[in-house]
Scaffold this active site. Structure first.
Site, short mmCIF file in Angstrom:
data_model
loop_
_atom_site.label_atom_id
_atom_site.label_comp_id
_atom_site.label_asym_id
_atom_site.label_seq_id
_atom_site.Cartn_x
_atom_site.Cartn_y
_atom_site.Cartn_z
N HIS A 106 0.84 -1.20 0.00
CA HIS A 106 0.00 0.00 0.00
C HIS A 106 0.87 1.25 0.00
O HIS A 106 2.10 1.16 0.13
CB HIS A 106 -0.90 0.00 1.25
CG HIS A 106 -0.14 0.26 2.53
ND1 HIS A 106 0.63 -0.69 3.15
CD2 HIS A 106 0.00 1.39 3.30
CE1 HIS A 106 1.20 -0.19 4.24
NE2 HIS A 106 0.84 1.07 4.36
N HIS A 108 0.42 5.88 0.84
CA HIS A 108 -0.46 6.95 1.35
C HIS A 108 0.18 8.31 1.13
O HIS A 108 1.35 8.40 0.78
CB HIS A 108 -0.81 6.74 2.83
CG HIS A 108 0.23 6.01 3.62
ND1 HIS A 108 1.39 6.60 4.04
CD2 HIS A 108 0.30 4.70 4.02
CE1 HIS A 108 2.12 5.70 4.71
NE2 HIS A 108 1.50 4.54 4.70
N HIS A 284 11.32 22.58 29.80
CA HIS A 284 11.80 22.95 28.47
C HIS A 284 10.62 23.21 27.56
O HIS A 284 9.47 23.00 27.95
CB HIS A 284 12.67 21.82 27.89
CG HIS A 284 11.88 20.59 27.53
ND1 HIS A 284 11.43 19.69 28.47
CD2 HIS A 284 11.41 20.13 26.34
CE1 HIS A 284 10.74 18.74 27.87
NE2 HIS A 284 10.71 18.97 26.58
N GLU A 344 9.41 11.35 22.14
CA GLU A 344 8.95 12.69 21.75
C GLU A 344 9.06 12.73 20.24
O GLU A 344 10.14 12.53 19.70
CB GLU A 344 9.84 13.78 22.34
CG GLU A 344 9.97 13.78 23.84
CD GLU A 344 10.86 14.94 24.34
OE1 GLU A 344 11.40 15.71 23.52
OE2 GLU A 344 11.00 15.05 25.56
MN MN Z 1 1.96 2.51 5.51
MN MN Z 2 9.39 18.03 25.16
#
Ligand code: MN
Ligand code: MN
Length: 403
Positions: A106, A108, A284, A344
């Protein structure tokens, strides 16, 4: 009190029922309908710190509150703007494939960034110049497929579970361009003409999108490699993040990955953060974009400062997604007894953060002193080097702290 002292300390002491009462007496007993299990998991939402104030939107969603999509060959679930409306920059999918299970061929419109949580998978892709890519990935490995580039994922002998992150909060993995879907919606005579074979070559096609299916565990990678006359992709789609030497600081470690060390990853940057018990990700913010988080192990709490007197604290556990709007100040404390690991993730080509401590250390001392009305003890302690994780001796945030 933060309520953590009411958490079970050992299997022999059952938890008492937490109440929305702060140590100064504010609040009162909750005698009404309630979900005590969830209250136990959210001590800082039941009894927010007195410094919390104002209106900050929801910044947490648990994969446990999503609907699973179950298939022969694996499962998936996702957190998009439908679940967490503020998370417009990135969407996340948690997926598992059985041994031999296939996320079908696939593509996208969005870039796909992934972190392998458990087990092993084989990933494949072909770029616009006919250059191909195949690799096996294991725990702590990443991959990145640029927008529009077709690809596949298949579980190896031990199966696998991974996190997918897409650079658009409106993305849904159930709404991608699948090879089976296109075949099912193309007249047989067109398929016949396109591939130069009789129509009966297509009589057993799937009737619609397959998405995930159970296949056979593939043989060794060399037995599956296809030689392309155009060679392989010039920039690898795979990166071994956990194998990368971390920035080691007291209380934890950080591994940063962006287009500087994983060149193909042009729209997603990330940090893998380790926070040991009693430590915290320092105060931060990020000067480039919103932060999308995924909690891998342990438990913690994050307070987000939204300016204009607003701040709000959320509790997080393994399997949760967290979010921090662009430039909002924040910190993450490990409130448990095991190491907290989280990611993060940013829609950006670079990881960037501004340290409150470093900013103050590198500003004129008299300016900082007069602005905050602080003394030499703090001014001397400021650090010119950035320590993303901090651990103040003798201070801990978890249930062992005895606060
Ligand atoms: Mn994918
Ligand atoms: Mn952060």
């Amino acid at each position: 009190m933060n309520g953590l002292d009411k958490l079970p300390r050992s299997p022999s002491s059952p938890p008492s029922i937490p109440q929305p009462i702060r140590s100064d007496g504010a609040g009162g007993v909750d005698k009404g309908p309630r979900d005590v299990m969830r209250d136990l998991q959210n001590p800082d939402m039941l009894v927010p710190p007195a410094t919390d104030a104002g209106l900050v939107p929801n910044l947490r969603y648990s994969f446990s509150d999503t609907s699973m999509h179950l298939n022969q060959g694996g499962w998936s679930r996702e957190i998009t703007v439908r679940e967490l409306p503020i998370a417009t920059t990135l969407a996340g999918v948690n997926m598992s494939l059985t041994p031999g299970g296939v996320r079908e061929l696939h593509w996208h419109q969005q870039a796909e960034w992934s972190y392998m949580l458990l087990g092993h998978a084989r990933i494949t892709a072909v770029d616009q110049n006919g250059r191909n890519f195949i690799a096996d990935v294991g725990p702590g490995d990443l991959w990145y497929f640029p927008p529009g580039i077709p690809h596949s994922i298949q579980g190896l002998q031990d199966g696998c579970e991974f996190l997918l992150v897409f650079d658009d909060g409106h993305f849904s993995d159930l709404n991608t361009f699948s090879i089976s879907d296109w075949f099912a919606h193309t007249p047989r005579e067109v398929l016949s003409a396109n591939f130069g074979v009789p129509e009966d070559a297509f009589q057993h096609l799937p009737s619609g999108q397959v998405y995930i299916y159970q296949g056979k565990v593939p043989g060794p990678i060399d037995t599956q490699k296809v030689q392309s006359p155009y060679g392989t992709v010039p920039q690898s789609f795979k990166h071994s993040l956990l194998a990368q030497p971390p920035l080691q600081i007291p209380g934890g470690s950080v591994r940063i990955v962006d287009s500087t060390n994983f060149p193909v990853s042009k729209t997603i940057a990330a940090a893998l953060v380790e926070i040991q018990p009693g430590a915290m990700r320092e105060m931060h913010w990020h000067p480039n974009n919103d932060e999308w988080q995924y909690y891998l192990t342990g438990q913690g709490r994050m307070t987000v400062f939204a300016a204009s007197g607003a701040a709000r604290t959320f509790d997080y556990r393994a399997g949760d997604v967290g979010y921090v709007p662009f430039a909002f100040g924040h910190y993450v404390q490990n409130t448990g007894t095991e190491t907290l690991w989280y990611l993060e993730v940013f829609k950006s080509d670079r990881f960037q953060d501004v340290s409150l401590n470093q900013w103050m250390a590198l500003s004129p001392t008299e300016l900082v002193r007069s602005n905050l009305n602080v003394g030499p003890e703090l001014l001397r302690a400021l650090r010119k080097e950035k320590w993303p994780v901090v651990q103040y001796p003798g201070f801990a945030y978890g249930p062992k702290s005895g606060r």
